[in-house]
Motif scaffolding. Structure first.
Motif, PDB file in Angstrom:
ATOM      1  N   THR A 257       0.834  -1.207   0.000  1.00  0.00           N
ATOM      2  CA  THR A 257       0.000   0.000   0.000  1.00  0.00           C
ATOM      3  C   THR A 257       0.864   1.249   0.000  1.00  0.00           C
ATOM      4  OG1 THR A 257      -1.790  -1.138   1.170  1.00  0.00           O
ATOM      5  CG2 THR A 257      -1.753   1.260   1.300  1.00  0.00           C
ATOM      6  N   ARG A 258       1.911   1.239   0.814  1.00  0.00           N
ATOM      7  CA  ARG A 258       2.796   2.405   0.894  1.00  0.00           C
ATOM      8  C   ARG A 258       3.650   2.553  -0.371  1.00  0.00           C
ATOM      9  NH1 ARG A 258       2.259   6.482   4.043  1.00  0.00           N
ATOM     10  NH2 ARG A 258       4.399   6.602   4.803  1.00  0.00           N
ATOM     11  N   MET A 259       4.168   1.444  -0.860  1.00  0.00           N
ATOM     12  CA  MET A 259       5.035   1.494  -2.043  1.00  0.00           C
ATOM     13  C   MET A 259       4.251   1.943  -3.272  1.00  0.00           C
ATOM     14  SD  MET A 259       7.594  -1.476  -3.424  1.00  0.00           S
ATOM     15  CE  MET A 259       8.722  -1.172  -4.790  1.00  0.00           C
ATOM     16  N   ALA A 260       3.016   1.467  -3.386  1.00  0.00           N
ATOM     17  CA  ALA A 260       2.194   1.817  -4.557  1.00  0.00           C
ATOM     18  C   ALA A 260       1.901   3.308  -4.605  1.00  0.00           C
ATOM     19  CB  ALA A 260       0.884   1.028  -4.524  1.00  0.00           C
ATOM     20  N   ALA A 261       1.831   3.960  -3.438  1.00  0.00           N
ATOM     21  CA  ALA A 261       1.550   5.398  -3.410  1.00  0.00           C
ATOM     22  C   ALA A 261       2.657   6.183  -4.105  1.00  0.00           C
ATOM     23  CB  ALA A 261       1.386   5.873  -1.973  1.00  0.00           C
ATOM     24  N   ASN A 262       3.877   5.666  -4.080  1.00  0.00           N
ATOM     25  CA  ASN A 262       5.006   6.349  -4.715  1.00  0.00           C
ATOM     26  C   ASN A 262       5.240   5.899  -6.149  1.00  0.00           C
ATOM     27  OD1 ASN A 262       5.732   7.877  -2.417  1.00  0.00           O
ATOM     28  ND2 ASN A 262       6.749   6.098  -1.524  1.00  0.00           N
ATOM     29  N   ASP A 263       5.070   4.590  -6.404  1.00  0.00           N
ATOM     30  CA  ASP A 263       5.364   4.072  -7.747  1.00  0.00           C
ATOM     31  C   ASP A 263       4.598   2.767  -7.949  1.00  0.00           C
ATOM     32  OD1 ASP A 263       6.391   3.049 -10.115  1.00  0.00           O
ATOM     33  OD2 ASP A 263       8.407   3.794  -9.724  1.00  0.00           O
ATOM     34  N   PRO A 264       3.375   2.837  -8.477  1.00  0.00           N
ATOM     35  CA  PRO A 264       2.583   1.611  -8.624  1.00  0.00           C
ATOM     36  C   PRO A 264       3.234   0.580  -9.531  1.00  0.00           C
ATOM     37  CG  PRO A 264       1.475   3.506  -9.640  1.00  0.00           C
ATOM     38  CD  PRO A 264       2.617   4.039  -8.857  1.00  0.00           C
ATOM     39  N   ALA A 265       3.945   1.010 -10.548  1.00  0.00           N
ATOM     40  CA  ALA A 265       4.577   0.042 -11.454  1.00  0.00           C
ATOM     41  C   ALA A 265       5.657  -0.749 -10.726  1.00  0.00           C
ATOM     42  CB  ALA A 265       5.156   0.758 -12.666  1.00  0.00           C
ATOM     43  N   GLN A 266       6.497  -0.066  -9.945  1.00  0.00           N
ATOM     44  CA  GLN A 266       7.525  -0.764  -9.183  1.00  0.00           C
ATOM     45  C   GLN A 266       6.907  -1.638  -8.096  1.00  0.00           C
ATOM     46  OE1 GLN A 266      10.931  -1.048  -9.553  1.00  0.00           O
ATOM     47  NE2 GLN A 266      10.459  -0.092 -11.539  1.00  0.00           N
ATOM     48  N   ALA A 267       5.805  -1.153  -7.518  1.00  0.00           N
ATOM     49  CA  ALA A 267       5.105  -1.957  -6.508  1.00  0.00           C
ATOM     50  C   ALA A 267       4.592  -3.252  -7.129  1.00  0.00           C
ATOM     51  CB  ALA A 267       3.957  -1.155  -5.899  1.00  0.00           C
ATOM     52  N   ALA A 268       4.086  -3.170  -8.352  1.00  0.00           N
ATOM     53  CA  ALA A 268       3.583  -4.375  -9.028  1.00  0.00           C
ATOM     54  C   ALA A 268       4.698  -5.382  -9.252  1.00  0.00           C
ATOM     55  CB  ALA A 268       2.935  -3.993 -10.355  1.00  0.00           C
ATOM     56  N   ILE A 269       5.900  -4.893  -9.601  1.00  0.00           N
ATOM     57  CA  ILE A 269       7.036  -5.796  -9.802  1.00  0.00           C
ATOM     58  C   ILE A 269       7.422  -6.468  -8.487  1.00  0.00           C
ATOM     59  CG2 ILE A 269       9.489  -5.882 -10.391  1.00  0.00           C
ATOM     60  CD1 ILE A 269       8.917  -3.568 -12.389  1.00  0.00           C
ATOM     61  N   ALA A 270       7.500  -5.654  -7.418  1.00  0.00           N
ATOM     62  CA  ALA A 270       7.854  -6.208  -6.109  1.00  0.00           C
ATOM     63  C   ALA A 270       6.796  -7.190  -5.621  1.00  0.00           C
ATOM     64  CB  ALA A 270       8.044  -5.077  -5.098  1.00  0.00           C
ATOM     65  N   TYR A 271       5.540  -6.854  -5.899  1.00  0.00           N
ATOM     66  CA  TYR A 271       4.440  -7.685  -5.393  1.00  0.00           C
ATOM     67  C   TYR A 271       4.396  -9.044  -6.086  1.00  0.00           C
ATOM     68  CZ  TYR A 271      -0.242  -8.750  -3.603  1.00  0.00           C
ATOM     69  OH  TYR A 271      -1.305  -9.323  -2.957  1.00  0.00           O
ATOM     70  N   ALA A 272       4.818  -9.076  -7.305  1.00  0.00           N
ATOM     71  CA  ALA A 272       4.802 -10.351  -8.037  1.00  0.00           C
ATOM     72  C   ALA A 272       5.646 -11.411  -7.331  1.00  0.00           C
ATOM     73  CB  ALA A 272       5.309 -10.140  -9.461  1.00  0.00           C
TER      74      ALA A 272
END
Length: 649
Positions: A257-272
């Motif tokens: 939730t916190r990471m997506a607020a700054n960069d949703p694309a990078q959050a998606a990579i990390a979340y995978a």
């Protein structure tokens, strides 16, 4: 020069003499100017919760014509500390004496609101439950939370009511944090409920609040260091080993939730890399958090990430943006699914009733769509207008209900209106509006129209509009959509080529015709111009550098505002949707939102998917206003849909 708040001494004196002398109303005397200055200083001391200063100032004006407010401002700082937290040793005897003396007045209801916060903080549920039914406005989320906790203390299950209430963290205060903790301790809230509230707080960037809510987890509360790692350094947390226990999974979702607020694309990579270790529902929650932030940035990938959210629970904002992402993609099947998955209170809002109807119509269910459109077509707002047109009907006005001069004179005798005028003359709008609106409770439609007519008569235009807006069956749209200063607006609309109804639609939304309106960001005047914007337009018109007073002068403000609107209009291919958005948020942002389009969309869809809450509502309201002004000014039915048009990339 026209003065909007024209409080003429003779007319005000007549109103004051006509007012009853009950506590809390204007008395049959006027205060000297220095007493008014002391009163304003007292108000400020009360705002700071500076009890010694408030007591000293109140003693200086014992005979002030608004005694209820003097007493309130004296007592209120003894109930809260400088940070606004309730003082549990607040003086009950003084508070209860105040409530008795000023019973039935607006300021007594304000005091009861404060007292309920104190009683809730004490957990004095017996006294709280005795006072709560008498809180007329009942508009404080924190008090509502305490009310649920009071019911829970008697063994009542309030979990569902609490989940429905706890949707906007900025209004929580101590009361809602206390409620979450109490329900968790009693077993009415699960740890999943508590974590949902923690994520909701952090999603809105209420980080201190989110940290406080973690206390409700009890022995399962993460350490400060672990929580800080997940919330402040989410990439590092997600790069580590995520344990298999539920708490670790919840921290991973918070980190996403916190990471997506700054960069949703990078959050998606990390979340995978994290997702396979989570449960099905947890996976959906994480994708919803990423998709929500992507939708706010108008990323095309948002709709695909939202599809991965499936049936996971999410915040109201995330539900709404899932639907908006589907609208932007023109995926009507997803629009329908997304709306039908919303919590009932959200799903039944006019906006989502309308868009659900559109989705049904796209699927060929004309009967179901018409039923939904019919349910809101009688509402005089953006979605009611769109629903009316979806039913094949043009936008018209309801019959006008005239009121007599006698009814208007009766409204003029209302002592609460006199007190409101006193506050307006001192530029105390909060107090003025509180007193004016208090008098409207329980009025019939005719009485509301008479009160609106009276407000128009004394040129308190915003109260005329807002009062006329409250009628339910009988209406007067000439008051609901006032057009003061018509000769000036007509002149500048004609010189700039603007539709005069659009100029009024914008002005009604910007200032409600408050001559000296000031916004929190520095915009001012009838057309709410920022100083830099006003200077830019003045230079282009060859007017030279203007003072702030000159910019806010009625004629000049309208001239500058209409010229700026025309400038923006011409930048955007004469689209009132894009121009209205640009007027509010700046042409650069409007251009950016347009450039994010991948295909032409209806103006209504473009307006619905504007990422800024204020601008999104602003554009809808301005164009809705404009349509009604068109009916009034042109004397014929209008089309909101045609004004919205099609927005192309």
């Amino acid at each position: 020069m026209v003065r909007v708040y024209r409080v003429v001494a003779a007319s005000l004196a007549a109103l004051v003499l006509a007012a009853c002398s009950s506590p809390g109303t204007v008395q049959a005397q006027t205060a000297p100017a220095d007493a008014d200055q002391v009163f304003v200083a007292l108000r400020e001391a009360a705002r700071r919760n500076d009890a010694p200063t408030a007591a000293r100032l109140a003693a200086q004006i014992p005979d002030y014509p608004a005694p209820g407010y003097v007493d309130y401002y004296r007592i209120k700082p003894t109930m809260f500390d400088a940070s606004g937290r309730a003082l549990l040793d607040a003086p009950d005897d003084q508070i209860q004496a105040f409530l008795s003396r000023y019973d039935g007045t607006a300021i007594a209801d304000r005091m009861r609101n404060d007292y309920l916060v104190v009683l809730g903080g004490r957990h004095d549920w017996r006294q709280f439950l005795a006072e709560y039914p008498r809180f007329a406005l009942n508009d404080d989320t924190q008090v509502k939370c305490y009310a649920l906790e009071a019911r829970a203390s008697k063994g009542e299950n309030v979990a569902d009511a609490a989940r429905a209430l706890l949707v906007e963290p900025r209004w929580y205060g101590d009361g809602c944090v206390d409620l979450i903790g109490a329900l968790a301790a009693s077993g009415q809230f699960t740890s999943d409920d508590v974590w949902a509230q923690i994520r909701l707080a952090y999603e809105g960037n209420y980080t201190s609040l989110g940290s406080r809510i973690t206390d409700a987890l009890g022995s399962d509360k993460p350490s400060d260091a672990t929580l800080s790692m997940a919330t402040d350094k989410p990439p590092l947390y997600l790069a580590g080993t995520i344990r298999t226990n539920a708490g670790a999974h919840q921290l991973a979702l918070l980190a996403i939730t916190r990471m997506a607020a700054n960069d949703p694309a990078q959050a998606a990579i990390a979340y995978a890399g994290v997702e396979p270790r989570l449960t099905a529902q947890e996976r959906g929650i994480g994708w919803a958090a990423i998709a929500y932030r992507a939708a706010l940035r108008q990323l095309p990938s948002a709709v695909d990430w939202y599809r991965l959210s499936v049936d996971a629970p999410m915040s109201n904002n995330a539900y709404e943006w899932r639907t908006r992402a589907a609208l932007a993609a023109q995926d009507w099947t997803m629009v329908r699914w997304s709306i039908e998955a919303m919590p009932p209170a959200l799903r039944n809002q006019p906006s989502w009733i309308y868009w659900r109807g559109r989705a049904l119509a796209q699927a060929g269910d004309a009967v179901g769509a018409a039923t939904l459109f019919q349910s809101i077509s009688g509402q005089y707002n953006f979605y009611g207008q769109l629903a009316t047109e979806a039913l094949g009907q043009p936008i018209t006005l309801p019959p006008r209900t005239p009121v007599s001069a006698t009814e208007v004179r009766q409204a003029a005798q209302n002592p609460g209106f006199a007190l409101a005028q006193r506050f307006y003359s001192m530029n105390l709008r909060l107090e003025g509006n509180r007193e004016w609106n208090w008098q409207l409770r329980g009025m019939t439609d005719r009485q509301l129209i008479a009160a609106a007519a009276y407000a128009n008569q004394i040129e308190v235009f915003d109260r005329a509009v807002n009062t006329a807006d409250k009628t339910r069956v009988e209406h007067d749209f000439s008051l609901r959509y006032l057009s003061p200063f018509r000769s000036i607006v007509d002149r500048y609309a004609a010189s700039t080529g603007l539709d005069v109804e659009w100029a009024y639609g914008l002005m009604r939304q910007e200032s409600r015709f408050i001559y000296n309106a000031r916004s929190g960001v520095g915009a001012s005047g009838l057309m709410q111009l920022m100083p830099g914007t006003a200077d830019l337009v003045a230079r282009r018109l060859g007017l030279g550098r203007l003072s702030r007073d000159q910019i806010n002068e009625l004629d000049m403000n309208i001239q500058l505002g209409t010229n700026y609107l025309a400038m923006v209009y011409n930048q955007f291919d004469q689209s009132p949707v894009l121009a209205s958005a640009g007027y509010n948020a700046g042409p650069g942002r409007s251009r950016q939102w347009r450039q994010a389009l991948t295909r032409p969309v209806e103006g209504a869809i473009f307006a619905e998917t504007i990422p800024f809450n204020e601008t999104r509502d602003y554009v809808k309201n301005v164009l809705s206003n404009t349509t009604y002004y068109g009916v009034l000014f042109e004397g014929r039915p209008q089309s909101l849909k045609s004004r919205l048009g099609i927005i192309s990339p």
